[in-house]
Design an enzyme around this catalytic site. Structure first.
Site, PDB file in Angstrom:
ATOM      1  CG  ASP A  18      -2.233  -0.738   1.006  1.00  0.00           C
ATOM      2  OD1 ASP A  18      -2.611  -0.945  -0.169  1.00  0.00           O
ATOM      3  OD2 ASP A  18      -2.872  -1.133   2.001  1.00  0.00           O
ATOM      4  NE  ARG A  27      -1.113   1.918   3.978  1.00  0.00           N
ATOM      5  CZ  ARG A  27      -1.541   3.001   3.332  1.00  0.00           C
ATOM      6  NH1 ARG A  27      -2.816   3.335   3.388  1.00  0.00           N
ATOM      7  NH2 ARG A  27      -0.704   3.761   2.646  1.00  0.00           N
ATOM      8  NE  ARG A  71      -8.341   2.318   7.553  1.00  0.00           N
ATOM      9  CZ  ARG A  71      -7.701   2.051   6.418  1.00  0.00           C
ATOM     10  NH1 ARG A  71      -6.615   2.722   6.089  1.00  0.00           N
ATOM     11  NH2 ARG A  71      -8.142   1.112   5.602  1.00  0.00           N
ATOM     12  CG  HIS A  95      -8.176   7.352   4.289  1.00  0.00           C
ATOM     13  ND1 HIS A  95      -7.430   6.501   3.512  1.00  0.00           N
ATOM     14  CD2 HIS A  95      -7.658   7.266   5.554  1.00  0.00           C
ATOM     15  CE1 HIS A  95      -6.502   5.912   4.260  1.00  0.00           C
ATOM     16  NE2 HIS A  95      -6.620   6.354   5.499  1.00  0.00           N
ATOM     17  CB  CYS A 139      -4.980   7.307  -2.534  1.00  0.00           C
ATOM     18  SG  CYS A 139      -6.667   7.325  -1.941  1.00  0.00           S
TER      19      CYS A 139
END
Ligand code: ARG
Length: 268
Positions: A67, A92, A138, A167, A261
């Protein structure tokens, strides 16, 4: 009034991109990923930024961090100050220190190790007057105060309620100044009331376009880089005088990300 200003972006080539775990509803490890196509599509976006006068910096991708291509999550940079990312999901986790090290190597004078969970520009969107900050999936609420105290910008906390828009940058975009566009369905009723109060003239995206990742766009004030499938959003922007550049990042969509992103803005 749309007005261009050249930007500096940080990006990460998706050499090790894959979908091997599920941390958002878009990720399905049983679906095949074409890594080569992902790189080609990503290179197209990078080239487009450069053609239009932007500077693109690169961070070296790391094997085992599929990612990492979603550079927007790597940090938040305002007035040259860097707030490191601190990821919610263990998968992550190592990306946070890797991105922060890039900023240290590059010589950014203020680089802060985050005390609280935050996923960088994925949840922090800067307008001329505010730092809009998402929570609910998140980034933690505590990270909003941390950002306000580091950057000295007034933070507006917004609660996300739809797991598809986990997000803030999947639900809201900043076009220029205090002009934003968002998907009302992604926010709690109270946070929506806050948005309506502060941004009465905001553009509203349809639920259909939002579901095509249409809000995950990047704007330089004039050019707007929009996920190709979101045609309604593109039309709205054209009518407002923006130059729309449709971008196909279909492979990276399989990880639950698109144009924004993949793009971290370096604001000096
Ligand atoms: N698979 C990644 C995750 O779930 C995608 C991140 C997308 N990035 C973003 N800025 N919305 O964390």
């Amino acid at each position: 009034m749309p007005r261009f200003s050249p930007r500096r972006y940080l990006m990460c080539r998706p050499e090790f991109f894959d979908v091997t775990y599920t941390i958002n509803p878009w990720m399905d490890p049983s679906k095949a990923v074409d890594a080569e196509l992902a790189v080609t599509q990503w290179e197209g976006l990078r080239a487009l930024y450069e053609e239009l006068g932007h500077t693109v910096e690169l961070i070296e991708p790391i094997a085992g961090l599929p990612d990492m291509v979603y550079a927007a999550n790597g940090a938040t940079v305002v007035d040259g100050k860097v707030l490191g990312a601190h990821f919610r999901n263990a998968e992550r986790g190592p990306e946070g220190p890797a991105y922060l090290q890039w900023f240290r190597d590059y010589g950014f004078p203020v680089t802060r190790d985050a005390a609280h969970i935050n996923e960088g520009e994925g949840d922090f969107r800067l307008t001329a007057s505010w730092l809009l900050a998402g929570h609910g999936f998140r980034s933690s609420l505590a990270s909003h105060t941390e950002a306000q105290e580091l950057f000295g910008r007034p933070v507006i906390s917004l609660q996300l309620v739809d797991p598809r828009y986990y997000h803030l940058d999947t639900a809201l975009t900043v076009l220029e100044g205090d002009t934003i566009m968002y998907n009302p369905e992604a926010f709690s009723p109270e946070s929506l009331a806050v948005l309506r109060r502060i941004f009465p003239d905001a553009l509203i995206a349809s639920a259909e376009d939002a579901a095509k990742f249409g809000l995950n766009m990047v704007s330089d004030g004039l050019n707007v880089f929009v996920p190709e499938a979101a045609q309604g959003v593109a039309e709205q922007l054209r009518r407002r005088g923006y130059m729309v550049h449709p971008v196909d990042l279909s492979e990276l969509l399989k990880g639950g990300g698109s144009v924004k992103c993949c793009t971290l803005e370096l604001r000096s």
